[in-house]
Design a protein around this motif. Sequence first.
Motif, PDB file in Angstrom:
ATOM      1  N   ASP A  78     -21.737 -71.093  -3.653  1.00  0.00           N
ATOM      2  CA  ASP A  78     -20.664 -70.476  -4.441  1.00  0.00           C
ATOM      3  C   ASP A  78     -19.269 -70.870  -3.966  1.00  0.00           C
ATOM      4  N   LEU A  79     -19.180 -71.738  -2.981  1.00  0.00           N
ATOM      5  CA  LEU A  79     -17.878 -72.148  -2.451  1.00  0.00           C
ATOM      6  C   LEU A  79     -17.207 -73.151  -3.382  1.00  0.00           C
ATOM      7  N   GLY A  80     -15.972 -72.876  -3.733  1.00  0.00           N
ATOM      8  CA  GLY A  80     -15.207 -73.846  -4.511  1.00  0.00           C
ATOM      9  C   GLY A  80     -14.744 -74.965  -3.589  1.00  0.00           C
ATOM     10  N   ILE A  81     -14.950 -76.208  -3.989  1.00  0.00           N
ATOM     11  CA  ILE A  81     -14.581 -77.350  -3.146  1.00  0.00           C
ATOM     12  C   ILE A  81     -13.693 -78.301  -3.946  1.00  0.00           C
ATOM     13  N   ILE A 118      -7.479 -75.978  -7.547  1.00  0.00           N
ATOM     14  CA  ILE A 118      -7.844 -74.882  -6.639  1.00  0.00           C
ATOM     15  C   ILE A 118      -8.290 -73.658  -7.442  1.00  0.00           C
ATOM     16  N   ARG A 119      -7.535 -73.335  -8.464  1.00  0.00           N
ATOM     17  CA  ARG A 119      -7.870 -72.149  -9.276  1.00  0.00           C
ATOM     18  C   ARG A 119      -9.172 -72.367 -10.053  1.00  0.00           C
ATOM     19  N   VAL A 123     -13.081 -70.133  -9.592  1.00  0.00           N
ATOM     20  CA  VAL A 123     -13.819 -69.407 -10.636  1.00  0.00           C
ATOM     21  C   VAL A 123     -15.014 -70.182 -11.185  1.00  0.00           C
ATOM     22  N   ALA A 124     -15.070 -71.485 -10.909  1.00  0.00           N
ATOM     23  CA  ALA A 124     -16.163 -72.304 -11.438  1.00  0.00           C
ATOM     24  C   ALA A 124     -16.584 -73.326 -10.387  1.00  0.00           C
ATOM     25  N   PHE A 128     -17.594 -79.283 -12.460  1.00  0.00           N
ATOM     26  CA  PHE A 128     -16.715 -80.353 -11.976  1.00  0.00           C
ATOM     27  C   PHE A 128     -15.573 -80.632 -12.943  1.00  0.00           C
ATOM     28  N   THR A 129     -14.378 -80.798 -12.382  1.00  0.00           N
ATOM     29  CA  THR A 129     -13.223 -81.189 -13.193  1.00  0.00           C
ATOM     30  C   THR A 129     -12.428 -82.254 -12.458  1.00  0.00           C
TER      31      THR A 129
END
Length: 212
Positions: A78-81, A118-119, A123-124, A128-129
């Motif tokens: 669940d870590l945003g990277i 970062i934002r 939340v997601a 990937f973006t």
Amino acid sequence: MSDQVKVVVVDGHTLVRFGLVELVVQEADLEIVGETGLGADALAIVATSKPDVLVLDAVLPDLDGLEMAREFRYKYPDLGIVLLASDGRDDVLFQALESGVSAFVTNTAPIEEVLAAIRHAAVAATSFTATGLAPAMARRDQPQAQPLLSPREAEVLSLLGQGLSVRAIATSLCVSLSTAKTYVARLYEKLGASNRAQAIMHALKLGLLESL
């Protein structure tokens, strides 16, 4: 504030890291909970500070950032990277995509793009973006252009350009005369030529033959 996004910054370039930290602390919804220039330290920092988002440089002094991204994704689903890279080439972007990071940005990206990454990661984490992802995907999906001539046909063209007769070409290639004639006929067809002179002229225009 409990609703702040907790961020850890890992970047071996001191000025870049300090800049990122200063950028984040100015945002009311973001909070820095750790920063380091070494990948080895990042493991402990993430374990203790439990951030929502990890901003990670792809090239660190001690460890491979992409490999670290894969490890963090495995340990913390669940870590945003957010992966930072100095190189925005398609192959680097696709390596980032395959590593499981949430976002990919270059070190030269506008401030707004970095903050948006970062934002997004907060939340997601598993979505990937990256700026330029769609064009890169389109380029990857395009079939590779096939060369007009096969290696053997290119060889025949070169021999024709040197003035060899079809019989001499057959001898040079160690094939029968009829096979050599087939090669030449196929070459003429591909070049839209009916004789040697036309074939050489067309080949020169197409850049298939060095100027004689």
